[in-house]
Design an enzyme around this catalytic site. Sequence first.
Site, short mmCIF file in Angstrom:
data_model
loop_
_atom_site.label_atom_id
_atom_site.label_comp_id
_atom_site.label_asym_id
_atom_site.label_seq_id
_atom_site.Cartn_x
_atom_site.Cartn_y
_atom_site.Cartn_z
N LYS A 79 0.85 -1.20 0.00
CA LYS A 79 0.00 0.00 0.00
C LYS A 79 0.89 1.25 0.00
O LYS A 79 1.91 1.28 0.69
CB LYS A 79 -0.90 -0.02 1.23
CG LYS A 79 -1.95 1.08 1.29
CD LYS A 79 -2.86 0.91 2.51
CE LYS A 79 -3.98 1.93 2.58
NZ LYS A 79 -4.88 1.71 3.73
N SER A 154 -9.75 1.53 2.73
CA SER A 154 -8.91 2.31 1.85
C SER A 154 -7.82 1.50 1.15
O SER A 154 -7.23 2.02 0.20
CB SER A 154 -8.25 3.45 2.65
OG SER A 154 -7.40 2.93 3.64
N SER A 178 -9.85 -0.68 6.99
CA SER A 178 -9.33 -0.55 5.62
C SER A 178 -8.59 -1.74 5.04
O SER A 178 -8.27 -1.74 3.85
CB SER A 178 -8.43 0.68 5.53
OG SER A 178 -9.22 1.83 5.40
#
Length: 475
Positions: A79, A154, A178
């Site tokens: 990420k 997310s 997330s």
Amino acid sequence: MLRRMDVSAVTLARQVRAGELSAAESVRAALARAREAQARTNAFVTLAEAEALAAAERVDARLAAGEALPLAGVPLVVKDNLCTRGVRTTAGSRMLEGFVPPYDATVVARLVAAGAVTIGKASLDEFGMGSGNENSPFGAVANPLDPTRVAGGSSGGSAAAVAAGAAPLALGSDTGGSVRLPAAFCGLVGFKPSYGALSRYGVIAYASSLDQVGILARDLADVELAFELATGADPFDATTYDLPAAGPPVAIEGLRVGLPRELLSDGFGAAALAAVERAAASLEEQGAELVELSLPSAPAAPACYFVAATGEASSDLARFDGTLFGGRVGAEAAGQEAVMRASRGALFGPEVKRRLLFGTLALSAERYDELYGRALRVRRKLAGELEAALERADVLLLPTAAGVAFELGREEPFEARFQGPAFHTDMATALANLAGLPAVSLPGGTGEGGLPLGVQLMGPARGDRALLGVARHLV
Ligand code: GLN
């Protein structure tokens, strides 16, 4: 047609160690799949092709020198709010569009030391603020299982990349769901460990007391392996520790599985509730005992989360002011305040601005007691209720989300999330962060349109290993 990466990280590393393919071959194939995945889903902010090929060659050299590498040649997606040395790390924001970290986040460093190779940096909601990976200046991420829908957020890019078959393993971060939410929306396993079980060194903070690094994979065994390699005290993060040693395999016979009433209410869709019922029935059939219980304050979790998280964000993101940290807009001669205004005004996206404004209000002298102080009191109450529930039960079973992945273009700003499916999803996911508990989302069958649903297991703090042991009985 996309060629999927169907082999697990565990199997792939074994093949590379056995010399059936080289790390370089493994990574070249992953990069080709990642390019295809990118065209379909926009999962990546940056594909690190040259760096990945060079890193793969280093892995091959280490293998040739006799090193034992548990993740030899395993392609890893990271990420883009986890720092990667020499590869730009944007946190999904124009504010950090040109930031190239001089160091790796501890979790990245530990997986790379074990032989993993970072192939690219995955898209996210800006600074982790969102549920659909649409709040990004780099464009929305599409769900590889249905491109008209979100991949979740997310950590949407991490989930989309694994579900599209680019890599078997990805890192995300989970401040209020997330990692677990995109895992559920993409049919994967997503694990948020206990607070402090994985280092936050090198993680670009959203809300420090809630942020945790998490792991996504198709296979639970891959999540367990990556977690074991990455966990443990880190001198760079004082909140970390060594977990108690693993006990014997978790016996399902007599295991008490708690079903919190408030997390099984009508506001969750019928399909999400049916998924939990199937999981409960399966555990019961294997010998577990189902315990109905209550978390009376759970409906306050979303409000508590948004006040606590935005308050912390207003402090955590204060450093991005165009002077020392982050991009700069405007001439220095205009003065410090003008530069700050121009930089923060131009380089933060709308959802980030809304949250920072609200968080600043929540911490202000006038409203602190009514907002932030109250959120802290609710947070303690919730933690107490969860602790009591986890005395009556060994694990809690609940949905991960109110339903399957929603359509692109439908996500509302955070202040509109206090009703409907969004409210219920936030309630199911934020609890674990507010109380610092480990929670894992597992595939729980399918709902509308044949899309995946997630079921969630939550356990006591630092009981990560036992929790994953219980999860094995559900996959
Ligand atoms: N969906 C939640 C939010 O919008 C959680 C985000 C997260 O865990 N980073 O803030």
